[in-house]
Design an enzyme around this catalytic site. Structure first.
Site, mmCIF file in Angstrom:
data_model
loop_
_atom_site.group_PDB
_atom_site.id
_atom_site.type_symbol
_atom_site.label_atom_id
_atom_site.label_comp_id
_atom_site.label_asym_id
_atom_site.label_seq_id
_atom_site.Cartn_x
_atom_site.Cartn_y
_atom_site.Cartn_z
ATOM 1 N N ASP A 258 -3.080 -5.249 -3.311
ATOM 2 C CA ASP A 258 -3.942 -5.511 -2.157
ATOM 3 C C ASP A 258 -4.412 -6.969 -2.085
ATOM 4 O O ASP A 258 -5.524 -7.259 -1.632
ATOM 5 C CB ASP A 258 -5.167 -4.573 -2.157
ATOM 6 N N GLU A 259 -3.562 -7.878 -2.496
ATOM 7 C CA GLU A 259 -3.928 -9.300 -2.507
ATOM 8 C C GLU A 259 -3.742 -9.941 -1.128
ATOM 9 O O GLU A 259 -4.195 -11.079 -0.910
ATOM 10 C CB GLU A 259 -3.059 -10.068 -3.516
ATOM 11 N N GLY A 260 -3.046 -9.228 -0.230
ATOM 12 C CA GLY A 260 -2.733 -9.807 1.084
ATOM 13 C C GLY A 260 -1.242 -10.119 1.221
ATOM 14 O O GLY A 260 -0.839 -10.982 2.004
ATOM 15 N N LYS A 261 -0.418 -9.374 0.453
ATOM 16 C CA LYS A 261 1.039 -9.597 0.492
ATOM 17 C C LYS A 261 1.604 -9.383 1.882
ATOM 18 O O LYS A 261 2.491 -10.115 2.328
ATOM 19 C CB LYS A 261 1.755 -8.637 -0.482
ATOM 20 N N ASN B 134 3.069 4.399 -1.903
ATOM 21 C CA ASN B 134 1.786 4.075 -2.552
ATOM 22 C C ASN B 134 1.302 2.706 -2.062
ATOM 23 O O ASN B 134 0.110 2.407 -2.089
ATOM 24 C CB ASN B 134 1.907 4.077 -4.091
ATOM 25 N N GLY C 14 0.242 -0.164 0.569
ATOM 26 C CA GLY C 14 -0.383 -0.174 1.884
ATOM 27 C C GLY C 14 -0.584 -1.612 2.283
ATOM 28 O O GLY C 14 -1.361 -2.327 1.656
ATOM 29 N N HIS C 15 0.196 -2.061 3.256
ATOM 30 C CA HIS C 15 0.111 -3.455 3.673
ATOM 31 C C HIS C 15 -0.457 -3.502 5.078
ATOM 32 O O HIS C 15 0.135 -2.979 6.014
ATOM 33 C CB HIS C 15 1.500 -4.117 3.629
ATOM 34 N N GLN D 114 2.566 -3.587 -4.698
ATOM 35 C CA GLN D 114 1.643 -3.547 -5.842
ATOM 36 C C GLN D 114 1.395 -4.959 -6.406
ATOM 37 O O GLN D 114 1.745 -5.932 -5.753
ATOM 38 C CB GLN D 114 2.180 -2.609 -6.945
ATOM 39 N N SER E 203 -5.434 -18.860 2.875
ATOM 40 C CA SER E 203 -5.638 -17.940 3.989
ATOM 41 C C SER E 203 -7.136 -17.799 4.258
ATOM 42 O O SER E 203 -7.917 -17.529 3.348
ATOM 43 C CB SER E 203 -5.013 -16.586 3.653
HETATM 44 P P1 GDP Z 1 -1.377 -5.982 0.434
HETATM 45 O O1 GDP Z 1 -1.277 -4.586 -0.070
HETATM 46 O O2 GDP Z 1 -1.239 -7.006 -0.653
HETATM 47 O O3 GDP Z 1 -0.451 -6.264 1.593
HETATM 48 O O4 GDP Z 1 -2.854 -6.152 0.960
HETATM 49 P P2 GDP Z 1 -3.675 -5.110 1.880
HETATM 50 O O5 GDP Z 1 -3.119 -5.167 3.241
HETATM 51 O O6 GDP Z 1 -3.767 -3.776 1.218
HETATM 52 O O7 GDP Z 1 -5.130 -5.748 1.801
HETATM 53 C C1 GDP Z 1 -5.376 -7.039 2.221
HETATM 54 C C2 GDP Z 1 -6.391 -6.988 3.361
HETATM 55 O O8 GDP Z 1 -6.904 -8.290 3.577
HETATM 56 C C3 GDP Z 1 -5.825 -6.565 4.708
HETATM 57 O O9 GDP Z 1 -6.800 -5.827 5.381
HETATM 58 C C4 GDP Z 1 -5.551 -7.882 5.418
HETATM 59 O O10 GDP Z 1 -5.584 -7.777 6.832
HETATM 60 C C5 GDP Z 1 -6.694 -8.695 4.917
HETATM 61 N N1 GDP Z 1 -6.464 -10.142 4.829
HETATM 62 C C6 GDP Z 1 -5.338 -10.815 4.465
HETATM 63 N N2 GDP Z 1 -5.605 -12.144 4.375
HETATM 64 C C7 GDP Z 1 -6.908 -12.303 4.700
HETATM 65 C C8 GDP Z 1 -7.784 -13.419 4.745
HETATM 66 O O11 GDP Z 1 -7.419 -14.559 4.459
HETATM 67 N N3 GDP Z 1 -9.080 -13.176 5.098
HETATM 68 C C9 GDP Z 1 -9.554 -11.934 5.393
HETATM 69 N N4 GDP Z 1 -10.821 -11.797 5.721
HETATM 70 N N5 GDP Z 1 -8.744 -10.848 5.347
HETATM 71 C C10 GDP Z 1 -7.455 -11.038 4.994
HETATM 72 P P1 IMO Z 2 -0.116 -2.543 -2.514
HETATM 73 O O1 IMO Z 2 1.352 -2.762 -2.284
HETATM 74 C C1 IMO Z 2 -3.409 -1.180 -5.039
HETATM 75 C C2 IMO Z 2 -2.503 1.927 -7.991
HETATM 76 C C3 IMO Z 2 -3.190 3.257 -7.744
HETATM 77 C C4 IMO Z 2 -3.373 3.716 -9.181
HETATM 78 C C5 IMO Z 2 -2.103 3.261 -9.854
HETATM 79 C C6 IMO Z 2 -1.008 4.317 -9.964
HETATM 80 O O2 IMO Z 2 -0.851 -2.120 -1.287
HETATM 81 O O3 IMO Z 2 -0.729 -3.689 -3.225
HETATM 82 P P2 IMO Z 2 0.633 5.407 -8.168
HETATM 83 O O4 IMO Z 2 0.338 6.212 -6.932
HETATM 84 O O5 IMO Z 2 1.427 4.170 -7.926
HETATM 85 O O6 IMO Z 2 1.213 6.244 -9.263
HETATM 86 O O7 IMO Z 2 -0.828 4.956 -8.707
HETATM 87 O O8 IMO Z 2 -1.607 2.173 -9.069
HETATM 88 N N1 IMO Z 2 -1.707 1.419 -6.848
HETATM 89 C C7 IMO Z 2 -2.128 0.447 -6.031
HETATM 90 N N2 IMO Z 2 -3.313 -0.228 -5.983
HETATM 91 N N3 IMO Z 2 -2.419 -1.497 -4.180
HETATM 92 C C8 IMO Z 2 -1.215 -0.864 -4.229
HETATM 93 O O9 IMO Z 2 -0.161 -1.243 -3.470
HETATM 94 C C9 IMO Z 2 -1.045 0.182 -5.168
HETATM 95 N N4 IMO Z 2 -0.023 1.024 -5.465
HETATM 96 C C10 IMO Z 2 -0.436 1.753 -6.510
HETATM 97 O O10 IMO Z 2 -4.424 3.087 -7.085
HETATM 98 O O11 IMO Z 2 -4.454 3.038 -9.772
HETATM 99 MG MG MG Z 3 -2.341 -2.829 -0.116
#
Ligand code: GDP
Ligand code: IMO
Ligand code: MG
Length: 427
Positions: A13-16, A38, A40-41, A222, A412
């Site tokens: 969930d770093e913002g990939k 698993n 979620g982007h 991940q 970002s």
């Molecule tokens: P991913 O799994 O690495 O793709 O990241 P997620 O989508 O799960 O979580 C990142 C969240 O941060 C999302 O809701 C994005 O829309 C949001 N996001 C990405 N870059 C930025 C940023 O620079 N600022 C803010 N406020 N939100 C951002």
């Molecule tokens: P993105 O691509 C954050 C975590 C789960 C759990 C562990 C194992 O959005 O960054 P699993 O269902 O894979 O067997 O769960 O890994 N996990 C994530 N946490 N972002 C994800 O994907 C994740 N995918 C798995 O919360 O701790």
């Molecule tokens: Mg995510």
């Protein structure tokens, strides 16, 4: 050849998704190589927010081919749902191809994931309950079904019969109902009709594309600390999110990746159980950051745990993955705090250490040392050049660069594509 890999550097969930969407607009091919739904982007595209789980974030570029490669565990029913959902939202013009080697995530994997977590009780991993672990287990134990099996329905039926003999024993051991061939085979026939035209040998496809000099983006899912060997085991996922695993996960040679951009959030989050050395204990402060950054899971909606940026952790990830560049994300969220802490070292039993402890017992005992930096109060979301950022924001970035030896190529400052500072063109 121009190839770029996107790698999460923390616990996911770093913002990939945002960075992938940015580079995908320049790519000929976008490849997802591991994980499943698993992931979620969340992507903001033309002002609208979309959530992707299995589909590569290249779907917003109608000229790109999106590939789900060999080691992506695919729940076909969920993938169809995701495709239909995008179509309904008006995103129709995208192309996907699926590897014949990609494992099929079956309904019994979902049952087993839940049963296993229940059996682990207080030791549960906190999985996304999407069946990811059980599906990868079937790959390793050599009984899983793969997308290529859908191309020969007679052979598929024989394989399914053999697979169910084992799976039903496992389900019974967990007190769960078994599955029958009569129930699952017709479902797989339907899936075969849908996917047969999309199933290809992605190794052959990518080998040709590389020869032709196509621009290839490898999308990550991940984060490195969830790697099933090098992460915070056993609180990890069941595949390797490291860019170094891309050759294996796609059937490509070792030099298929030119550059690796590590995605680093300006603070740290994690979902699920497991050690988190720089976690913020002050719940009021954690809550403030969580609300400002909308830190709730894209897939499971669980609140994310919040921590400060962790330099020893980033150094470790740098050493195990060799990231060449960094995208520094969600910096705008830190405008909401009064001061910023930065974890600069770990100690164990009173002695500073220069490695990442490999056991949960040791990691939970790690003492973290912090430095404090002044924050800034300005809204930075309209900054488009590095020089536009307030001095304290630049000082924070430069401190992180100095301590990790990595340069922030992208900064970002908001979820929108435009809310981005590009300091160097690498793709
Ligand atoms: P991913 O799994 O690495 O793709 O990241 P997620 O989508 O799960 O979580 C990142 C969240 O941060 C999302 O809701 C994005 O829309 C949001 N996001 C990405 N870059 C930025 C940023 O620079 N600022 C803010 N406020 N939100 C951002
Ligand atoms: P993105 O691509 C954050 C975590 C789960 C759990 C562990 C194992 O959005 O960054 P699993 O269902 O894979 O067997 O769960 O890994 N996990 C994530 N946490 N972002 C994800 O994907 C994740 N995918 C798995 O919360 O701790
Ligand atoms: Mg995510």
């Amino acid at each position: 050849m121009s190839t770029l890999a996107i790698q999460g550097c923390q616990w996911g969930d770093e913002g990939k998704g945002k960075v992938t969407d940015y580079y995908a607009s320049k790519a000929d091919i976008v490849v997802r190589s591991q994980g499943g739904n698993n992931a979620g982007h969340s992507i903001v595209h033309k002002g609208k927010r979309y959530a992707l789980r299995l589909l590569p974030s290249g779907v917003f570029n109608p000229n790109a081919i999106n590939i789900l490669a060999d080691n992506v565990v695919i729940n076909p029913w969920d993938l169809i749902g995701e495709i239909d959902n995008l179509h309904n939202l008006g995103i129709k013009d995208f192309k996907i191809l699926v590897s014949s080697r990609a494992p099929i995530l079956m309904p019994y994997h979902l049952v087993l994931d839940r049963a296993r977590e229940q059996a682990l009780s207080k030791n549960k991993i906190g999985t996304t309950l999407r069946g990811i672990g059980p599906c990868y287990e079937d790959v390793v134990s050599r009984i899983g079904l793969r997308f290529g099996d859908l191309l020969d329905l007679d052979a598929l039926k024989v394989r399914l019969e053999g697979v169910l003999e084992i799976k039903n024993l496992e389900l019974k051991a967990f007190g769960q109902e078994g599955f029958s061939v009569e129930e699952l085979y017709p479902k797989l026939i339907e899936i075969s009709k849908y996917f047969s035209p999309l199933i290809i040998d992605t190794t052959a496809y990518l080998t040709k594309a590389i020869k032709e000099g196509k621009k290839i983006l490898f999308e990550g899912a991940q984060g490195a600390m969830l790697d099933n060997i090098h992460g915070t085991f056993p609180y990890v996922t069941s595949s390797s999110p490291l860019a170094t695993a891309i050759p294996l996960n796609t059937g490509m040679p070792l030099d298929c990746v030119n550059n690796i951009i590590g995605i680093v959030k300006a603070y740290t989050t994690r979902v699920g159980e497991g050690p988190f050395p720089s976690e913020i204990e002050n719940e009021e402060l954690a809550h403030k950051i969580r609300e400002t950054g909308h830190e709730y899971g894209t897939v499971t909606k669980r609140p994310r745990r919040i921590g400060w940026l962790d330099i020893p952790q980033l150094r470790y990830v740098h050493s195990i993955s060799g990231v060449t560049h960094v995208a520094f994300m969600l910096l705008d969220v830190l405008s909401s705090v009064d001061e910023i802490k930065l974890c600069v070292s770990y100690s164990l039993n009173g002695k500073e250490i220069d490695y990442m402890p490999s056991t949960v017992a040791q990691l939970s005992k790690v003492e973290t040392k912090y430095i404090t930096l002044p924050s800034w109060k300005e809204d930075i979301s309209s900054c488009r050049k590095y020089e536009d950022l307030p001095l304290n924001a630049r000082r924070y970035i430069e401190k992180v660069e100095e301590l990790t030896g990595l340069k922030a190529t992208i900064v970002s400052v908001g979820p929108d594509k435009e809310e981005t500072i590009i300091r160097e063109d690498i793709f």
